[in-house]
Design an enzyme around this catalytic site. Structure first.
Site, PDB file in Angstrom:
ATOM      1  N   ASN A  10      66.585  37.998  39.537  1.00 55.08           N
ATOM      2  CA  ASN A  10      66.084  39.366  39.453  1.00 55.08           C
ATOM      3  C   ASN A  10      65.639  39.761  40.860  1.00 55.08           C
ATOM      4  OD1 ASN A  10      64.776  41.747  38.962  1.00 55.08           O
ATOM      5  ND2 ASN A  10      63.099  40.846  37.759  1.00 55.08           N
ATOM      6  N   TRP A  11      66.473  40.542  41.520  1.00 53.49           N
ATOM      7  CA  TRP A  11      66.151  40.899  42.914  1.00 53.49           C
ATOM      8  C   TRP A  11      65.011  41.914  43.000  1.00 53.49           C
ATOM      9  CZ3 TRP A  11      71.625  41.949  45.472  1.00 53.49           C
ATOM     10  CH2 TRP A  11      72.311  40.735  45.569  1.00 53.49           C
ATOM     11  N   LYS A  12      64.699  42.551  41.879  1.00 58.39           N
ATOM     12  CA  LYS A  12      63.694  43.629  41.899  1.00 58.39           C
ATOM     13  C   LYS A  12      64.103  44.661  42.958  1.00 58.39           C
ATOM     14  CE  LYS A  12      60.396  40.405  40.056  1.00 58.39           C
ATOM     15  NZ  LYS A  12      59.010  40.037  39.830  1.00 58.39           N
ATOM     16  N   HIS A  96      61.148  44.715  31.469  1.00 59.44           N
ATOM     17  CA  HIS A  96      60.416  43.848  32.401  1.00 59.44           C
ATOM     18  C   HIS A  96      58.960  44.311  32.465  1.00 59.44           C
ATOM     19  CE1 HIS A  96      59.071  41.909  36.050  1.00 59.44           C
ATOM     20  NE2 HIS A  96      60.064  41.057  35.875  1.00 59.44           N
ATOM     21  N   GLU A  98      57.069  44.766  34.831  1.00 62.52           N
ATOM     22  CA  GLU A  98      56.816  45.787  35.863  1.00 62.52           C
ATOM     23  C   GLU A  98      57.231  47.164  35.364  1.00 62.52           C
ATOM     24  OE1 GLU A  98      58.881  43.605  38.923  1.00 62.52           O
ATOM     25  OE2 GLU A  98      57.289  42.100  38.822  1.00 62.52           O
ATOM     26  N   GLU A 169      58.092  35.887  29.829  1.00 58.65           N
ATOM     27  CA  GLU A 169      57.522  35.942  31.171  1.00 58.65           C
ATOM     28  C   GLU A 169      56.034  36.259  31.080  1.00 58.65           C
ATOM     29  OE1 GLU A 169      60.766  36.855  34.296  1.00 58.65           O
ATOM     30  OE2 GLU A 169      59.973  38.754  33.604  1.00 58.65           O
ATOM     31  N   GLY A 175      55.320  36.268  40.128  1.00 57.01           N
ATOM     32  CA  GLY A 175      55.068  36.535  41.537  1.00 57.01           C
ATOM     33  C   GLY A 175      53.742  35.980  42.038  1.00 57.01           C
ATOM     34  N   SER A 215      57.367  32.632  38.480  1.00 57.87           N
ATOM     35  CA  SER A 215      57.216  31.636  39.552  1.00 57.87           C
ATOM     36  C   SER A 215      58.032  30.370  39.306  1.00 57.87           C
ATOM     37  CB  SER A 215      55.739  31.294  39.783  1.00 57.87           C
ATOM     38  OG  SER A 215      55.022  32.454  40.143  1.00 57.87           O
ATOM     39  N   GLY A 236      62.494  35.794  40.136  1.00 59.50           N
ATOM     40  CA  GLY A 236      62.332  36.806  41.170  1.00 59.50           C
ATOM     41  C   GLY A 236      62.351  36.166  42.548  1.00 59.50           C
ATOM     42  N   GLY A 237      61.149  35.846  43.058  1.00 54.97           N
ATOM     43  CA  GLY A 237      60.994  35.360  44.433  1.00 54.97           C
ATOM     44  C   GLY A 237      61.980  34.277  44.845  1.00 54.97           C
TER      45      GLY A 237
HETATM   46  P1  PGA Z   1      58.982  35.598  39.993  1.00 58.58           P
HETATM   47  O1  PGA Z   1      59.489  36.848  39.107  1.00 58.58           O
HETATM   48  O2  PGA Z   1      60.002  34.507  39.837  1.00 58.58           O
HETATM   49  O3  PGA Z   1      58.898  36.139  41.406  1.00 58.58           O
HETATM   50  O4  PGA Z   1      57.654  35.189  39.455  1.00 58.58           O
HETATM   51  C1  PGA Z   1      60.068  36.653  37.847  1.00 58.58           C
HETATM   52  C2  PGA Z   1      60.395  37.984  37.224  1.00 58.58           C
HETATM   53  O5  PGA Z   1      59.599  38.924  37.385  1.00 58.58           O
HETATM   54  O6  PGA Z   1      61.439  38.154  36.560  1.00 58.58           O
END
Ligand code: PGA
Length: 257
Positions: A10-12, A96, A98, A169, A175, A215, A236-237
């Site tokens: 997930n590049w966001k 998601h 977010e 999640e 994050g 994470s 994500g990260g």
């Molecule tokens: P993260 O994000 O791996 O940076 O914690 C995961 C996500 O939001 O899908």
């Protein structure tokens, strides 16, 4: 029943088209032999068509991070399922945290998006999870089960489990570097699978893939993947650099739990 693991990036809101192109060019040769795992990359809308074109002859699944459930019309700023498919998207992240927290998407909107994605032939990765306060006050299962029930309420009875992916999640793990323990991830995901068997049926629950997100990194992926009900990761990260994403993919491919 053996479910094929999925490792999803997930590049966001990251990467220009040029950066997306460089990443994809580096990723493709590394995943050419990745067997037994679905590799998915969820890009911003702006780089989706370019990445879709580049992965066309590979097994990499490209998807968007959001869409709207109507097909066309006066919805300024939105993109429909058919528009995504038109540029090569095969999947989409739905709900998601977010989107829920920053953009105010509620359970009903998330459920309608999930159902519409399936109907349109896009694979939805439906995100669910609790906040730190909810976990600390013992309200984790109320929150997560409510989210899952609402999604399943909207989903047609005939939908197969393979057509849907869930991602558990926990919001406090996203994050933050603060990962759920493998046992907590298994506990939540096992319960979600049990709930799906209850509200739908055992076949659906056995076939649906449930990912962990929050994470996930090269140094914790193996322990999380080793859990019986964890079918992969939404990352994500640690997905933003090809080198670390490749390590996650390999760990998912090697897992036989
Ligand atoms: P993260 O994000 O791996 O940076 O914690 C995961 C996500 O939001 O899908």
């Amino acid at each position: 029943m053996a479910r094929k693991p999925m490792m999803a990036a997930n590049w966001k809101m990251n990467k220009t088209v040029r950066e997306a192109r460089e990443y994809t060019a580096a990723l493709l040769p590394r995943v050419a032999d990745a067997e037994g795992v679905d590799v998915a990359v969820f890009t911003p809308f702006t780089s989706l068509s370019e990445v879709a074109r580049m992965v066309e002859d590979s097994s990499v699944i490209v998807g968007a991070q959001n869409f709207y459930f109507e097909d066309s019309g006066a919805f300024t700023g939105e993109v429909s399922a058919s528009m995504l498919q038109d540029i090569g998207a095969k999947a989409v992240i739905v709900g998601h945290s977010e989107r829920r927290e920053v953009f105010g998407e509620d359970d009903e909107m998330v459920a309608r998006k999930a159902a519409r994605a399936v109907e349109a032939g896009l694979l939805p990765v439906v995100c669910i999870g609790e906040t730190k306060e909810e976990r600390d006050s013992g309200g984790m299962w109320d929150k997560v089960s409510g989210q899952v029930r609402r999604v399943m309420q909207e989903m047609d009875d005939g939908v197969d489990g393979e057509k849907v992916v869930f991602a558990y999640e926990p919001i406090w793990a996203i994050g933050t570097g603060d990962t759920a323990s493998p046992e907590d991830a298994q506990d939540a995901i096992g319960k979600i699978r049990g709930l799906l068997a209850e509200v739908r049926d055992q076949d659906f629950a056995d076939a649906v893939r449930i990912l962990y997100g929050g994470s996930m990194k090269p140094d914790n992926v193996a322990d999380i993947m080793a859990q019986e009900d964890v079918d992969g990761g939404l990352v994500g990260g640690a997905s933003l650099e090809v080198e670390s994403f490749e390590k996650l993919i390999s760990a998912a491919a090697e897992d036989d739990s």
